[in-house]
Write an enzyme that holds these catalytic residues in place. Structure first.
Site, short mmCIF file in Angstrom:
data_model
loop_
_atom_site.label_atom_id
_atom_site.label_comp_id
_atom_site.label_asym_id
_atom_site.label_seq_id
_atom_site.Cartn_x
_atom_site.Cartn_y
_atom_site.Cartn_z
CE1 TYR A 144 83.24 -12.18 -16.14
CE2 TYR A 144 82.72 -13.83 -15.09
CZ TYR A 144 81.67 -13.32 -15.37
OH TYR A 144 80.89 -12.94 -15.96
CG ASP A 239 84.12 -14.04 -6.20
OD1 ASP A 239 83.80 -14.26 -6.40
OD2 ASP A 239 83.98 -12.90 -7.81
CE LYS A 267 81.32 -19.85 -11.87
NZ LYS A 267 82.58 -19.13 -12.05
C1 LIG Z 1 81.38 -17.72 -12.58
C2 LIG Z 1 81.80 -16.61 -11.19
C3 LIG Z 1 81.45 -15.41 -11.11
C4 LIG Z 1 80.19 -15.03 -11.43
O1 LIG Z 1 78.78 -16.09 -11.50
P1 LIG Z 1 77.65 -15.99 -11.98
O2 LIG Z 1 76.91 -17.65 -11.45
O3 LIG Z 1 78.40 -16.67 -13.51
O4 LIG Z 1 77.09 -15.37 -12.60
C5 LIG Z 1 81.44 -14.13 -10.13
N1 LIG Z 1 83.20 -14.67 -9.57
C6 LIG Z 1 83.58 -15.70 -9.43
C7 LIG Z 1 85.17 -15.76 -9.59
C8 LIG Z 1 83.11 -16.66 -11.02
O5 LIG Z 1 84.01 -17.72 -11.15
#
Ligand SMILES: *Cc1c(COP(=O)(O)O)cnc(C)c1O
Length: 427
Positions: A144, A239, A267
């Protein structure tokens, strides 16, 4: 468990917000419940409006590595707020957070701060496309990267056939630009590059997959991605929105000593407030406006409140042994959960990495998206509901990870194991 007040509020929520929530997983759909409405978080616990107390393993989906309401983070936010919440101009705290991030990540010479992980990933691929002059990107099934159009695409019926959007509203012309490969399967990546190599701007990957439950990279997978992308002149994007300051101070790339071209964060770096970031090599980041020509902006980017929360959090993470002690707590917990499942004769696969873990209801080892799909989601839903009754708040989906925070005590771990035993007794 009395949940009348939650039920009442959720009915009102549904009247004013789609599905009653502002992010889909919060609706508890896959565990067949109405969501609890949360009133307060404190340390390792959350409390709902009905005054039920839960040991929390969601921790706001990752940001709260210090637990809820950490006194130094809260004090930093309050002190910053007294000086104003946003200036729309340079402030000292954003420089400080940028420095902390670049010092923690050897592959990041420069960083741009944004407001969410979605924004970070979306901007990183724009930059990769501009830098390489190519349009296609490669992503992995089950990873994701937020909800930008280019990422809402899954594999078609066969690999290398056209992908399929996972949401209506994604233009067909964009779907064609995203190739979907299999996590932990370098052959699928090699095939994509043999077919489209010269048109691939970047490969984006969660170096530890944490959005299909927890799936660790197999030895050689990330190294192989580094090698293939370098060979074809494509960029490698890690990511690390979840893993960034989660697995160690400096992310998976530091642990594995692999240098991606670009990294996305989010995060934890916001300490519970909205922050994202993308960064990497100087020659790539210098393309970002106003130094370069790739446009990207944000009204509230680098605002002092979020910066203060992020800085206060990262400073706590620099303590000696922080990551060792967090990981050993999570290890103790997962080993005891494994025994509980064995004692109840219930099949499960528990994957863990540092303070991230997942309990998969399956007989198989879980190492890619297909094995994730072998899980019995109905059994997870039943387990989830029993566990909630016993005072433990797990993610309301089989395909999300559990987060252990520094606020979780040995007593919390003991009580969690007891609750899991109770939950398994009646499965
Ligand atoms: C949570 C997440 C996102 C998206 O971040 P948001 O602050 O919710 O937009 C992107 N990449 C990874 C790996 C994530 O866990």
């Amino acid at each position: 468990m009395d949940i009348r007040k939650s039920e009442q509020l959720f009915r009102k929520a549904q009247k004013y917000m789609p599905g009653g929530v502002n992010s889909p997983v919060r609706a508890f759909k896959s565990v067949g419940l109405d969501p609890l409405v949360i009133k307060k978080g404190q340390g390792s616990k959350i409390y709902d409006v009905n005054d039920n107390e839960f040991i929390d393993y969601v921790c706001s989906w990752g940001p709260l590595i210090l637990g809820h309401c950490h006194p130094e983070v809260i004090e930093a936010i309050c002190a910053a707020a007294r000086e104003g919440t946003s200036y729309g101009a340079c402030c000292e705290k954003e420089i400080e957070l940028a420095q902390l991030i670049c010092e923690a990540f050897p592959a990041m010479d420069k960083v741009r701060l944004v407001n969410s992980g979605t924004e970070a990933a979306m901007s990183a691929i724009r930059l990769a496309r501009a830098y390489t002059g190519r349009d296609k990107i490669v992503k992995f099934e089950g990873c994701y990267h937020g909800h930008a159009d280019s990422f809402l695409i899954k594999a078609g019926s066969g690999m290398l056939t056209a992908g399929v959007p996972t949401s209506p509203g994604v233009p067909k012309s964009l779907v064609e630009q995203t190739l979907v490969c299999r996590f932990n399967d370098l052959d699928s990546v090699k095939k994509a590059f043999m077919q489209s190599g010269p048109n691939i701007a970047a490969v984006i990957v969660e170096p530890i997959a944490a959005n299909m439950g927890l799936v660790n990279p197999q030895p050689g997978f990330l190294e192989g991605l580094r090698e293939i992308t370098s060979r074809y002149g494509s960029l490698l994007i890690f990511d690390e929105v979840i893993t960034g300051f989660r697995v160690c101070y400096g992310g998976v790339q530091t642990l594995k000593n692999i240098k991606p071209d670009l990294t996305t964060l989010g995060k934890i770096i916001g300490g519970g407030l909205p922050v994202g970031a993308y960064g990497g090599k100087k020659e790539i980041m210098n393309r970002v406006a106003p130094e370069g020509d790739v446009y990207q902006a944000g009204t509230l980017s680098g605002n002092p409140l979020a910066m203060a929360a992020g800085i206060a959090s990262l400073q706590k993470l620099q303590a000696n042994d922080f990551y060792e002690s967090l990981a050993s707590k999570a290890c103790d917990l997962t080993e005891r959960l494994q025994s509980s499942f064995a004692a109840h004769d219930i099949n499960c696969a528990i994957n863990r990495n540092s303070s991230l873990f997942s309990v998969f209801f399956t007989e198989q080892k879980v190492y890619d998206y297909e094995s994730v799909l072998s899980c019995d989601t109905r059994k997870y839903a039943l387990f989830y509901r029993n566990l909630l009754q016993a005072g433990v708040y797990f993610p309301p989906s089989q395909f999300e990870v559990c987060f252990v925070s520094a606020a979780h005590s040995d007593e919390d771990v003991d009580n969690t194991v007891k609750a899991v035993n109770k939950a398994l007794d009646i499965i």
